[in-house]
Design a protein around this motif. Structure first.
Motif, PDB file in Angstrom:
ATOM      1  N   ARG A  46       0.784  -1.218  -0.001  1.00  0.00           N
ATOM      2  CA  ARG A  46       0.149   0.228  -0.069  1.00  0.00           C
ATOM      3  C   ARG A  46       0.938   1.180   0.087  1.00  0.00           C
ATOM      4  O   ARG A  46       2.013   1.046   0.230  1.00  0.00           O
ATOM      5  N   TYR A 102       2.681   4.304   1.438  1.00  0.00           N
ATOM      6  CA  TYR A 102       3.084   4.613   2.655  1.00  0.00           C
ATOM      7  C   TYR A 102       4.192   5.503   2.652  1.00  0.00           C
ATOM      8  O   TYR A 102       4.655   5.906   1.907  1.00  0.00           O
ATOM      9  N   HIS A 161      -3.691   0.291  14.556  1.00  0.00           N
ATOM     10  CA  HIS A 161      -4.729   0.684  13.331  1.00  0.00           C
ATOM     11  C   HIS A 161      -5.585   2.147  13.779  1.00  0.00           C
ATOM     12  O   HIS A 161      -6.193   2.236  14.933  1.00  0.00           O
ATOM     13  N   ARG A 201     -10.012   3.151   8.940  1.00  0.00           N
ATOM     14  CA  ARG A 201     -10.080   3.543   7.504  1.00  0.00           C
ATOM     15  C   ARG A 201      -8.718   3.184   6.857  1.00  0.00           C
ATOM     16  O   ARG A 201      -8.223   3.978   5.973  1.00  0.00           O
ATOM     17  N   ASP A 202      -8.363   1.803   7.085  1.00  0.00           N
ATOM     18  CA  ASP A 202      -7.385   1.359   6.521  1.00  0.00           C
ATOM     19  C   ASP A 202      -5.841   1.908   6.777  1.00  0.00           C
ATOM     20  O   ASP A 202      -4.842   1.667   6.046  1.00  0.00           O
ATOM     21  N   LEU A 203      -5.830   2.992   7.708  1.00  0.00           N
ATOM     22  CA  LEU A 203      -4.457   3.431   7.945  1.00  0.00           C
ATOM     23  C   LEU A 203      -3.981   2.662   9.344  1.00  0.00           C
ATOM     24  O   LEU A 203      -4.662   2.521  10.248  1.00  0.00           O
ATOM     25  N   TRP A 204      -2.434   2.636   9.177  1.00  0.00           N
ATOM     26  CA  TRP A 204      -1.980   2.104  10.287  1.00  0.00           C
ATOM     27  C   TRP A 204      -0.814   2.885  10.482  1.00  0.00           C
ATOM     28  O   TRP A 204      -0.080   3.422   9.613  1.00  0.00           O
ATOM     29  N   TRP A 212      -1.178   2.887   4.541  1.00  0.00           N
ATOM     30  CA  TRP A 212      -2.503   2.510   3.952  1.00  0.00           C
ATOM     31  C   TRP A 212      -2.250   0.898   3.645  1.00  0.00           C
ATOM     32  O   TRP A 212      -1.854   0.567   2.506  1.00  0.00           O
ATOM     33  N   ARG A 213      -3.434   0.186   4.291  1.00  0.00           N
ATOM     34  CA  ARG A 213      -3.669  -1.291   3.932  1.00  0.00           C
ATOM     35  C   ARG A 213      -5.125  -1.383   3.314  1.00  0.00           C
ATOM     36  O   ARG A 213      -6.032  -1.499   4.053  1.00  0.00           O
ATOM     37  N   PRO A 214      -5.189  -1.040   1.909  1.00  0.00           N
ATOM     38  CA  PRO A 214      -6.573  -1.174   1.368  1.00  0.00           C
ATOM     39  C   PRO A 214      -7.242  -2.374   1.482  1.00  0.00           C
ATOM     40  O   PRO A 214      -6.730  -3.366   1.208  1.00  0.00           O
TER      41      PRO A 214
END
Length: 327
Positions: free
Chosen positions: A43, A45, A263, A266-269, A311-313
Motif C-alpha cells: 500500500r 506509505y 490501526h 479507514r485502512d490507516l496504520w 495504507w492497507r486498502p
C-alpha cells in the motif's frame, strides 16, 4: 472453489510481502535502496527515519545525525489468468553529513535521492507452491555531480519459490537467488526466509530483517524488529579522498528495537520503532566498487527511530496480516 483459490492467492501474496523484501538486500548492496517488492497487499506509505551520529577513529571525523524520507506508491496489478504482474515505484531521500577537520567547518553534507522502478511476476503453480520472479532498476546519487548511467544505475533480477508448510495458510518457507549488476561483493546472493503468521503471532526470520510480533486484539501489534541496511552511494569526495581513488561510500547498519503498530481506522496504520543501531560501519570504494580497506571507519552503536504512516486498502481489521512497514 474459484473464490477460495483467489482468497488463498491473495493471502499468500500478503504473507510473501516480507519474504519478497529479501531481494532488497541485493539492491541495497548494489545501489543503496531500501524499498521492498510490491505485492497486491502493498500500500501507499510514507516513512521518516532518524539515526544518531558518532565519531570515527580515522581522522577525527564526526558523523552527524542521519535522516531519511521514504515514499512508496502502489500501482495497479495486471492479472493474466493465474499470473500476477506487479509494477512498483519508490522514492527515497537521505541526508548524510560529517564534520571533517581537514575540510573546514560545515564542508561535508550530502543529500541523496533514489528512484526505483520494478516489475514482479507471481504465479501459483500447485496448491502449496508459488513462483516469484522479477527485475528492478534503481538510480541513486546526490545529483550535484554529473549523472553517469553506468555508475549511478543498478539492476537486480530475482527468482524465488515459496512453499506452504501444512494445509493451513500462515506457515511458509521461501528460497531462491538474486543476481545484481554492478556489484561490490557478490554477483549472486542465495535467499532463504521462514514466515509464520497464525493466531496472534507473526514471526519472520531471514534477510534483510527479523520480525517478532504479537497481536493485541485487532488494532495493536507489539514486538521486536531487526534489520540489515546497507547503502552504497556515489558522491563527490574531498580532494584528499579523490586522490586515493574513492568514488563510493558504503554504509552498513544493523538495527534492533521494539515496535508498535496501531490501526487508526479507514485502512490507516501507524507504525513506530525506537531502538539501537548495533553496527554503524563505513567503507570507501573505488569506481569498480572494490573496498579501499581504510581502517577506522566504524562508528559504534547509535540510537535510531522510525515512524511510518501506511495504507492497507480493503482489509478488515481482524485480517490485517500483511507486510509491516516498521521493520
Amino acid at each position: 472453489m474459484r473464490v477460495d483459490l483467489r482468497r488463498a492467492v491473495r493471502w499468500r501474496l500478503r504473507a510473501l510481502a516480507p519474504v519478497l523484501g529479501c531481494w532488497a538486500v541485493a539492491l541495497v548492496l548494489a545501489v543503496g535502496g531500501r524499498a521492498v517488492a510490491q505485492t497486491q497487499a502493498d500500500r501507499l506509505y510514507l516513512g521518516v527515519g532518524v539515526s544518531g551520529g558518532g565519531s570515527l577513529a580515522a581522522g577525527g571525523v564526526h558523523v552527524k545525525e542521519r535522516r531519511s524520507l521514504e515514499l512508496r506508491v502502489p500501482l495497479p496489478p495486471l492479472v493474466l489468468g493465474r499470473t500476477y504482474l506487479l509494477p512498483s515505484v519508490g522514492y527515497e531521500t537521505r541526508w548524510v553529513g560529517a564534520d571533517v577537520p581537514v575540510a573546514g567547518e560545515d564542508a561535508v553534507e550530502r543529500r541523496f535521492h533514489r528512484i526505483q522502478l520494478g516489475l514482479t511476476l507471481v504465479r501459483p503453480v500447485v496448491p502449496r507452491w508459488m513462483l516469484v520472479a522479477g527485475v528492478t532498476g534503481s538510480t541513486r546519487t546526490d545529483f550535484r555531480s554529473s549523472f553517469d548511467l553506468a555508475l549511478d544505475t543498478s539492476w537486480v533480477a530475482f527468482a524465488l519459490a515459496s512453499h506452504q508448510l501444512g494445509d493451513t495458510p500462515g506457515f511458509a518457507v521461501t528460497f531462491g537467488v538474486v543476481a545484481l549488476w554492478p556489484f561490490d561483493r557478490l554477483p549472486v546472493i542465495p535467499i532463504l526466509n521462514l514466515t509464520y503468521n497464525r493466531g496472534p503471532y507473526v514471526v519472520e526470520v531471514g534477510l534483510p530483517r527479523l520480525t517478532l510480533l504479537r497481536k493485541l486484539g485487532d488494532t495493536v501489534e507489539l514486538g521486536l524488529v531487526g534489520a540489515l541496511d546497507m547503502q552504497v552511494l556515489r558522491t563527490r569526495f574531498e580532494p584528499e579522498l579523490r586522490a586515493v581513488g574513492a568514488s563510493y561510500l558504503r554504509e552498513t547498519q544493523v538495527r534492533v528495537g521494539p515496535t508498535v503498530n496501531v490501526h487508526l481506522g479507514r485502512d490507516l496504520w501507524l507504525s513506530s520503532s525506537v531502538g539501537l543501531s548495533l553496527i554503524n560501519d563505513y567503507a570507501l570504494l573505488d569506481r569498480q566498487r572494490d573496498s579501499l580497506d581504510i581502517p577506522g571507519l566504524d562508528m559504534g552503536p547509535a540510537p535510531y527511530g522510525r515512524v511510518v504512516l501506511g495504507w492497507r486498502p480493503g482489509r478488515p481489521q481482524a485480517k490485517a496480516q500483511g507486510s509491516r512497514p516498521a521493520p
